[in-house]
Scaffold this active site. Structure first.
Site, mmCIF file in Angstrom:
data_model
loop_
_atom_site.group_PDB
_atom_site.id
_atom_site.type_symbol
_atom_site.label_atom_id
_atom_site.label_comp_id
_atom_site.label_asym_id
_atom_site.label_seq_id
_atom_site.Cartn_x
_atom_site.Cartn_y
_atom_site.Cartn_z
ATOM 1 N N ASP A 187 -44.490 -10.644 17.610
ATOM 2 C CA ASP A 187 -45.254 -9.420 17.797
ATOM 3 C C ASP A 187 -46.155 -9.099 16.614
ATOM 4 O O ASP A 187 -47.094 -8.320 16.743
ATOM 5 C CB ASP A 187 -44.320 -8.235 18.056
ATOM 6 C CG ASP A 187 -43.280 -8.066 16.952
ATOM 7 O OD1 ASP A 187 -43.343 -8.811 15.953
ATOM 8 O OD2 ASP A 187 -42.410 -7.196 17.089
ATOM 9 N N ASP B 216 -46.540 -13.623 12.893
ATOM 10 C CA ASP B 216 -46.154 -14.577 13.938
ATOM 11 C C ASP B 216 -47.343 -15.350 14.499
ATOM 12 O O ASP B 216 -47.164 -16.354 15.189
ATOM 13 C CB ASP B 216 -45.470 -13.838 15.097
ATOM 14 C CG ASP B 216 -44.178 -13.157 14.677
ATOM 15 O OD1 ASP B 216 -43.386 -13.805 13.973
ATOM 16 O OD2 ASP B 216 -43.975 -11.987 15.036
ATOM 17 N N ASP C 247 -38.120 -13.963 18.316
ATOM 18 C CA ASP C 247 -37.866 -12.910 17.355
ATOM 19 C C ASP C 247 -36.594 -12.173 17.790
ATOM 20 O O ASP C 247 -36.188 -12.253 18.950
ATOM 21 C CB ASP C 247 -39.067 -11.956 17.322
ATOM 22 C CG ASP C 247 -38.939 -10.901 16.232
ATOM 23 O OD1 ASP C 247 -38.191 -11.138 15.272
ATOM 24 O OD2 ASP C 247 -39.587 -9.855 16.354
#
Length: 907
Positions: free
Chosen positions: A636, A640, A342
Site C-alpha cells: 500500500d 512497496d 503486507d
C-alpha cells in the site's frame, strides 16, 4: 546494498553518506554548516545551484509512435496481417477487414497498458508537498518545496506533509504517519534524541521523511536530503530501475506465435511447390489452394477471443473486490505460486485491540476484536478477585485518553490514536462508562505524550477535593517513575517480555493521589507513582484471511509476510494465520547479511520477513522469481512500489494504498482484504483454463480444415470445402461456440490443483496430442462424409454442404468434451450445458439451417438443401466423436499422462 538501513546523503551529493538519525541536533547543524535560524538567502541560492531542486527526476519515456509500432512486432500479428492482405487481394473484403480490426484492437489495448509504468513514477511526485514553511535568516517564509536545500530549517505542524528528509531539532507531541514508507499503521513518535546508527528505517525516531504526514504536534527540523536523495527519491530510483515484466500468458502466446508462423509458412511453401511440381497446378491455382490452407489454419479470431476471455475474468474479479488494471494480470494470478503480503490491514484488521490486562495478581484477556465495545473480560491466570486491580488499570486508560469512539455506517471507528481508541473499547467491555468516569473526574491539566519522556499524564479532580494523577506510556519509563517496584521489577520485566513474545505492543499504567492538586502539572509531579499494571495490544488477523491462507496452501501457493513491524509481532500473527507448519522469521538486518547465492533458498524457506525496507522487498521478489516462482506482491505504501512493479502481479490496496502503489500494480483490492486475493487466484485459474479450452477447441477446427485441404491435394481429389465455406465455418463458430467457452464456470477442484510451472507451455504435450488427434478425426470424418455422399450419387456441392454441416456438428459435441478437460463430460452437469452454451448452440443451428436452405446463402456459398437421411448421418457423427474423445480421456488418466501441466513445489 550496503548497511542495514538506507542512509541519507550529506548536503553535497559527492560526500559520503551520513547516518543523520545517529547524530545529535547540534552535530547535524554543524555538519550542514547551518544554524537554528536557518540559512541566509545567499547560502540557500548557492546550495540550490550546487545540489539542484527538491524534485524527483522525471523518468525517460518511449515516444508514442515507437510504442505504436512495437504493438505490431509479433510473428502471429504479422502473419495475420499477411492473411488479411491475401484475403483482400482475392476479394474477401469482409474477412480481411475483420482480421485487420482484431489486430488494431489488440494494438490499442497494448499501447494503453504500456503507459502504466510511467504513471507509477509520476505518482511519486504527488507525494511531495507543494509548499513549505522555513526559516531564512531568522525570518519565517513560505516557499515552493522545490527551493528547499540541505541546511534549511523547516517548521512543521499537525496536518503538514513533510517536504524533505529532515533531522528533528525541536518537537512537541510529534507523531508522524509513516505508513507509506514503513507500513506501520500506528503513527511513529518523533523527538530530538539520536538513535542507534544501525537502527532500521522504522526506528529513525529523530528523522522525518519526505512525503510522510504529521498526525499530531509540531516541530522544527533541519533538511538533510532533498529530491532524489530522500527516502522517497531512492524508492523512485528503484522503481525506475525495475523493467516491465511480461506475463506468462504473453510469453506463451509469443512463443506459440513464432512457432505457429514458422510452421504455417513452411507448410504453405511446401504445399505451393507440391501443387506446381507434382500435381501440375498453374501458379494461380496453386496460390488458391495455399490461400485455402492459410484461411483454414490461421486462427485469426484467437487473439480477440482470448482478450474477451480475459475481460470476462476482469468482470468476475471486480465482483469479488479485485479491480484489474492490466488485462493479462487476470491470467497471471492463476499461475501464482507465492503471494508476498503486507501484514497490517491486509492479513490483519488494521484495528488495534486491547487484548491482555496484566494486574499484580492476575492476567485477563478480552474477547472481541477491533474498536467495537463488544466482548467481555475474563481471567486466564491468577485469582478472579483481582478484577478490581484490572478495573483500576482500565479507569486510568479511560481517563488518560484523548481519543473518541464513533459508531459509523462502516462500523466502530476511532478518532485519535488507535491504541487510545482500543483502551476505550476495552473499558466498555469491562462495564466502565466513559461518560460517567469523565464527568466524575474532570480533567484539570495534562502533559501530552512526547518521544522525549515517553509518557502521557493527566490530572483529574475527585469528589473529596483531592486529585488523581493518571499516567500511561512506555512500560520501562512508567516503571522508572514508580515507587516500590524494585522487588517486583524483575516480574514486571518478565511480563513485558512475555507480552512482546506474544506479539503484543505493551503500555504501562500508573497513578497516585495528590492531596493538594497543583495549578499546573509539572514533570516533578510525575514521580513516586503507584504502578498498576500493563495492557497488551494486538492487531488481530482477519478471520477471512485465515481461511484464505488455508485455501492458498491447499492450492500449492505459499504465503509470505513481508512487513515493517517487529519480528515477534509478525511471527505471532504468522502462527495465528498458519502461514506454514513451523513459520520462520527473519529481519531485514539478517536478510542483508545473506549472500546472493543463498538468497533463493532462504526466500523459499522463510515465511516471515520483518523490519524490511524497499530494497529488501525488491530483493526477495527477485529471488523468488529466480527460483522459478510466479510472485504476487501486495502493498500500500510508496516503499512497496518497486517490489509491486517487479512482481508478476502487483496488488495494491484500494482504501489505504498510495497512488504510487496503485500505479505500479496490475490489480487493486477494493476492500484491502487478503481473502480477495485468494478469490482472484481462483478466478485467474478459471480464466487460464478457459483460455486453454478456447485454444484446444479452436486449433483442431482450423487444423482439421487445413489438413483436409492438404489431404485433398496430396490425394489429387476435389477440395471437400471451398475457401469461402471454410471462412463461414470460422466466422460462425468463433462468434458462437468459441465465445461461449470464455464464459465457462470453474471446473470442480480447481483450487486443489497445484499451480502450473512458470515455464509451462500453452501448447503442452497433451494439448498437442489432442490438437493432432482431433484434427485427424475431423479430417477423417470430412472425407468419410464427402465420399459417402459421392457413393450415393450426390453432386459435389451437396457433398460439400454435408461436410460443412458435419464440421459444425462435430464442433458442438467437441465443445462438451473440452468443457471438462480435467474430468469426464458424461455427467448431468457436463451434458446439460450452461445458458451461454445452449444459446450458442441454438445460434449455430439457426445459422446452419440458413446456410443450407436459404436460397441467398445457397447462391453465395454454393450450398444445397439436404434430405432427412443426409441430416441424420451428419448429426450422428457428433456423438461418435465425443464418445471416442471421452474414451481417450479415460485412457490417458489411467496412464497418468492427463495431468499435462505439472505444478511446482511450494516455496
Amino acid at each position: 546494498m550496503s548497511g542495514i538501513a538506507p542512509r541519507a546523503p550529506a548536503s553535497d551529493p559527492s560526500t559520503p553518506p551520513v547516518d543523520w538519525h545517529a547524530l545529535s541536533a547540534e552535530q547535524a547543524l554543524q555538519r550542514l554548516q547551518a544554524g537554528e535560524q536557518g540559512l541566509t538567502p545567499q547560502q540557500a541560492a548557492d546550495r540550490l545551484a550546487r545540489v539542484g531542486p527538491n524534485t524527483l527526476p522525471a523518468g525517460k519515456s518511449m515516444p508514442a509512435w515507437r510504442r505504436v509500432l512495437a504493438q505490431f512486432n509479433d510473428p502471429l500479428i504479422l502473419f495475420l496481417l499477411c492473411a488479411a492482405g491475401v484475403s483482400l487481394a482475392l476479394g474477401h473484403a469482409t474477412d480481411g477487414m475483420i482480421i485487420i480490426a482484431v489486430v488494431v484492437v489488440n494494438a490499442v489495448v497494448g499501447f494503453v497498458q504500456e503507459g502504466r509504468a510511467e504513471e507509477a513514477l509520476a505518482a511519486l511526485g504527488q507525494m511531495i508537498a507543494p509548499r513549505a514553511h522555513a526559516l531564512r535568516g531568522g525570518e519565517r517564509i513560505e516557499l515552493d518545496v522545490a527551493e528547499l536545500v540541505p541546511g534549511d530549517v523547516i517548521l512543521l505542524e499537525a496536518g503538514d506533509r513533510v517536504p524533505a528528509d529532515a533531522r528533528v531539532l525541536r518537537a512537541r507531541n510529534l507523531q508522524v504517519d509513516e505508513s507509506i514508507l514503513t507500513g506501520e499503521s500506528v503513527p511513529a513518535h518523533k523527538g530530538e534524541a539520536p538513535v542507534d546508527p544501525g537502527a532500521p528505517l522504522a526506528e529513525h525516531a529523530s528523522i522525518v521523511h519526505s512525503g510522510t504526514l504529521l498526525a499530531t504536534g509540531q516541530a522544527s527540523a533541519v533538511v538533510v536530503a532533498t529530491g532524489a536523495h530522500t527516502q522517497i527519491g531512492r524508492i523512485g530510483k528503484l522503481l525506475g530501475a525495475v523493467g516491465d515484466l511480461t506475463t506468462p500468458l504473453i510469453r506463451q502466446m509469443r512463443t506459440f506465435g513464432r512457432r505457429f508462423t514458422l510452421c504455417a509458412l513452411l507448410a504453405a511453401l511446401a504445399l505451393f511447390v507440391f501443387a506446381i511440381a507434382v500435381r501440375d497446378y498453374g501458379w494461380l491455382d496453386a496460390l488458391m489452394v495455399v490461400v485455402a490452407l492459410a484461411v483454414g489454419v490461421v486462427p485469426e479470431s484467437l487473439p480477440a477471443v482470448i482478450t474477451i476471455t480475459l475481460a470476462i475474468g476482469v468482470r468476475r474479479m471486480a465482483a469479488r473486490q479485485a479491480i484489474v488494471r492490466r488485462l493479462p494480470a487476470v491470467e497471471t494470478l492463476g499461475a501464482t505460486t507465492v503471494i508476498c503480503s503486507d501484514k497490517t490491514g491486509t492479513l490483519t484488521r488494521n484495528e488495534m485491540t486491547a487484548h491482555t490486562v496484566i494486574a499484580p495478581d492476575s492476567r485477563w484477556t478480552a474477547s472481541g476484536a477491533g474498536y467495537a465495545p463488544e466482548g467481555e473480560l475474563a481471567v486466564v491466570e491468577g485469582l478472579a478477585d483481582g478484577r478490581d486491580q484490572a478495573l483500576q488499570i482500565l479507569r486510568v486508560g479511560l481517563l488518560c485518553n484523548d481519543a473518541q469512539l464513533r459508531n459509523r455506517d462502516a462500523g466502530w471507528q476511532v478518532a485519535g490514536d488507535p491504541m487510545e481508541g482500543a483502551l476505550l473499547a476495552l473499558a466498555a467491555k469491562a462495564g466502565l462508562s466513559e461518560a460517567e468516569a469523565r464527568a466524575r473526574h474532570p480533567r484539570l491539566d495534562e502533559i501530552p505524550f512526547d518521544a522525549a519522556h515517553r509518557y502521557m499524564a493527566t490530572l483529574h479532580a475527585d469528589d473529596d477535593g483531592t486529585a488523581w494523577l493518571c499516567v500511561k506510556g512506555a512500560p520501562e519509563q512508567v516503571l522508572a517513575l514508580s515507587r516500590d517496584v524494585v522487588a517486583g521489577g524483575a516480574r514486571w520485566e518478565a511480563a513485558i517480555a512475555e507480552a512482546g513474545a506474544r506479539g503484543e505492543r505493551v503500555l504501562g499504567f500508573a497513578a497516585k493521589r495528590l492531596a493538594h492538586p497543583p495549578e499546573r502539572l509539572s514533570m516533578q509531579d510525575v514521580e513516586g507513582l503507584d504502578f498498576l499494571g500493563l495492557v497488551g495490544f494486538i492487531d488481530p488477523p482477519r478471520d477471512e484471511a485465515i481461511e484464505a491462507v488455508a485455501q492458498c496452501r491447499a492450492a500449492g501457493i505459499s504465503v509470505k509476510m513481508i512487513t515493517g513491524d517487529h519480528a515477534a509481532t509478525a511471527l505471532t500473527i504468522a502462527w495465528q494465520l498458519r502461514l506454514a507448519d513451523r513459520p520462520e522469521v527473519m529481519t531485514g538486518a539478517q536478510l542483508q547479511e545473506v549472500p546472493d547465492d543463498r538468497l533463493v533458498e532462504v526466500a523459499q524457506r522463510v515465511s516471515v520477513f520483518a523490519r524490511t525496507n524497499p530494497e529488501h522487498k525488491l530483493r526477495l521478489v527477485r529471488a523468488l522469481q529466480a527460483g522459478g516462482h510466479t510472485v504476487a506482491m501486495t502493498g500500500d505504501g510508496v516503499n512497496d512500489a518497486p517490489a509491486l512493479k517487479q512482481a508478476d502481479v502487483g496488488v495494491a490496496m484500494g482504501h489505504k494504498g498510495t497512488e504510487a502503489a496503485k500505479q505500479a500494480s496490475e490489480m487493486v483490492l477494493a476492500d484491502d482484504n487478503f481473502s480477495s486475493i485468494a478469490a482472484a487466484v481462483h478466478e485467474g485459474r478459471a480464466v487460464y483454463d478457459n483460455i486453454r479450452k478456447v485454444v484446444a477447441w479452436t486449433l483442431p477446427t482450423n487444423g482439421g480444415e487445413a489438413l483436409a485441404v492438404f489431404a485433398a491435394l496430396a490425394l489429387g481429389t476435389v477440395l471437400p470445402m471451398t475457401p469461402a465455406q471454410i471462412l463461414w465455418i470460422n466466422m460462425v463458430l468463433t462468434v458462437t461456440l468459441g465465445l461461449a467457452l470464455a464464459f465457462e464456470p470453474p471446473e470442480p477442484g480447481i483450487m486443489q490443483r497445484p499451480p502450473r510451472r512458470r515455464d509451462a507451455q500453452l501448447i503442452s504435450p497433451f494439448m498437442l496430442w489432442r490438437i493432432l488427434l482431433v484434427s485427424a478425426l475431423f479430417t477423417i470424418a470430412a472425407f468419410g462424409i464427402f465420399w459417402w455422399a459421392g457413393s450415393r450419387g450426390l453432386d459435389t456441392a451437396t457433398a460439400r454442404t454435408m461436410v460443412v454441416n458435419t464440421f459444425c456438428v462435430m464442433e458442438i459435441f467437441y465443445l462438451f468434451s473440452v468443457r471438462y478437460m480435467h474430468g469426464g463430460s458424461f455427467t448431468w452437469q457436463g451434458l446439460k450445458g450452461t445458458p451461454v452454451v445452449l444459446g450458442a448452440i441454438a445460434a449455430v443451428v439457426a445459422a446452419q439451417l440458413a446456410f443450407t436452405y436459404l436460397p441467398v446463402m445457397q447462391q453465395v456459398f454454393d450450398t444445397r438443401a439436404l434430405g432427412w437421411v443426409e441430416g441424420v448421418v451428419v448429426v450422428l457423427v457428433g456423438p461418435a466423436l465425443m464418445l471416442v474423445l471421452e474414451v481417450e480421456k479415460w485412457v490417458l488418466r489411467r496412464l497418468a499422462w492427463f495431468e499435462e501441466t505439472r505444478g511446482v513445489q511450494p516455496a
